[in-house]
Design an enzyme around this catalytic site. Sequence first.
Site, short mmCIF file in Angstrom:
data_model
loop_
_atom_site.label_atom_id
_atom_site.label_comp_id
_atom_site.label_asym_id
_atom_site.label_seq_id
_atom_site.Cartn_x
_atom_site.Cartn_y
_atom_site.Cartn_z
CG ASP A 195 -1.98 -1.08 1.10
OD1 ASP A 195 -2.20 -1.58 -0.01
OD2 ASP A 195 -2.56 -1.44 2.15
NE ARG A 233 -0.25 4.13 13.52
CZ ARG A 233 0.32 2.99 13.20
NH1 ARG A 233 1.60 2.78 13.48
NH2 ARG A 233 -0.36 2.04 12.60
CG ASP A 255 -3.40 3.74 13.11
OD1 ASP A 255 -3.18 3.93 14.32
OD2 ASP A 255 -3.39 2.62 12.59
CB SER A 290 -5.26 -4.87 8.68
OG SER A 290 -4.58 -3.73 9.12
N1 ARG Z 1 -7.23 -0.58 16.79
C1 ARG Z 1 -5.89 -0.37 17.20
C2 ARG Z 1 -5.68 1.07 17.54
O1 ARG Z 1 -6.46 1.88 17.16
C3 ARG Z 1 -4.89 -0.93 16.24
C4 ARG Z 1 -4.64 -0.13 15.01
C5 ARG Z 1 -3.66 -0.85 14.17
N2 ARG Z 1 -3.40 -0.19 12.95
C6 ARG Z 1 -3.36 -0.79 11.75
N3 ARG Z 1 -3.13 -0.03 10.74
N4 ARG Z 1 -3.55 -2.08 11.62
O2 ARG Z 1 -4.76 1.41 18.22
#
Ligand code: ARG
Length: 406
Positions: free
Chosen positions: A17, A97, A126, A177
Amino acid sequence: MTEQRNKVVLAYSGGLDTSVMIAVLRERYDLDVVAVHVDVGEAPDEGRLTARAKEAGACDVHFVAAREEFASSFILPALQANALYQQTYPLSAALSRPLIAHHLVRIAHETGAVAVAHGATGKGNDQVRFDLSTRALDPSLRIIAPQREHNMNRDEAMAFAAARGIPVPTTKKSPYSIDENLWGRSMEGGVLEDLATPPPDDVWGWTTDPAKAPDAPEDLVIAFEQGVPTALDGTALPLLALIEKVHERAAAHGVGRIDMLENRIVGIKTRELYECPAALVLIAAHRDLETAVLDRPLYAFKRQVDEAYADLIYAGHWYAPLREVLDAAVQSVQRYVTGEVTVRLFKSKAVVVARKGEGILYDPRLSTYGADDAFDHRAAEGWIDLEALPLSTFRRLHPVAASART
Ligand code: ARG
């Protein structure tokens, strides 16, 4: 070609991606792309990653080794705040992040870029974390999230890559994912979206199946000095190494698996699976030690700070002034958090079984039911009289209703 184009700094994971995104940013946004990979513990192959970004058309590639920084500046304060979203999720992805955003903004300044870009979608957490962090660090930078604007699916991405000779991954893509770093691994999507289905075995990548975990328990002795884990089984270790060791030993016992329904920032509920062996063990140990060294009012206050801290990290407000204030409270408490905690690992469980330390407020002479009891039992009578005073005054006038007596 001497023509100067504006630059964008892209958060580059190295996957399909974000590789495609390099071409998208060049073609559809007319920008030169500086690809930045921030290593927070997923152990990438730096050479391969750099080569792939170049092949996809990046004008420059930066690899930022940020594991130590992630451990000391992000994981540690979260550990000291016992940070668990919904009292369950150690915030592994959420913590990374703001650190990634910090490096994107730094490199944007160094390269004279006008924008930063990331691959987050429009329905996830994110995007909020990247964007809020970027806004806080440099409100003048433009933020581009191509996936949010076009929502290209995997087949489209593959076709797009093939048409431009961008190398596509040859390994079979996981049906989930996945996001990985030092503090945890997160898995979402695929069959996990069916709440009625238990997690299939193939979703777990780090932890031993509890059914196949060792039949003998194993103890970890974790020493804390002023809230910082400093030694494991008597051996002093720097934070990063300690986290990695705890991870290894806990994962072998199947410790760290989480299956939860999460309340996302954007309002939806999603099913999230995590493996966070080190985080769960270290938070359990740290929180237990706080119960031992803090008096009752401070402990109660700290739990409120902890909850607020976890919610704030989840919501992407790392660079907000509230975090600084909460951090000051957390830090102030840590001066008392010194001692040793033993955590027993056994068949997916991590349970605190012993604690030691000079600062522990437990006083055996006050707590014992044995012969050398020093607690003044009679003092309780007068104290209860006064504690009951407003209650008995009220109830003399308004007796408890018969219907409320059982
Ligand atoms: N739901 C989790 C969070 O908001 C995990 C996010 C993981 N990100 C991803 N792009 N798979 O912290």
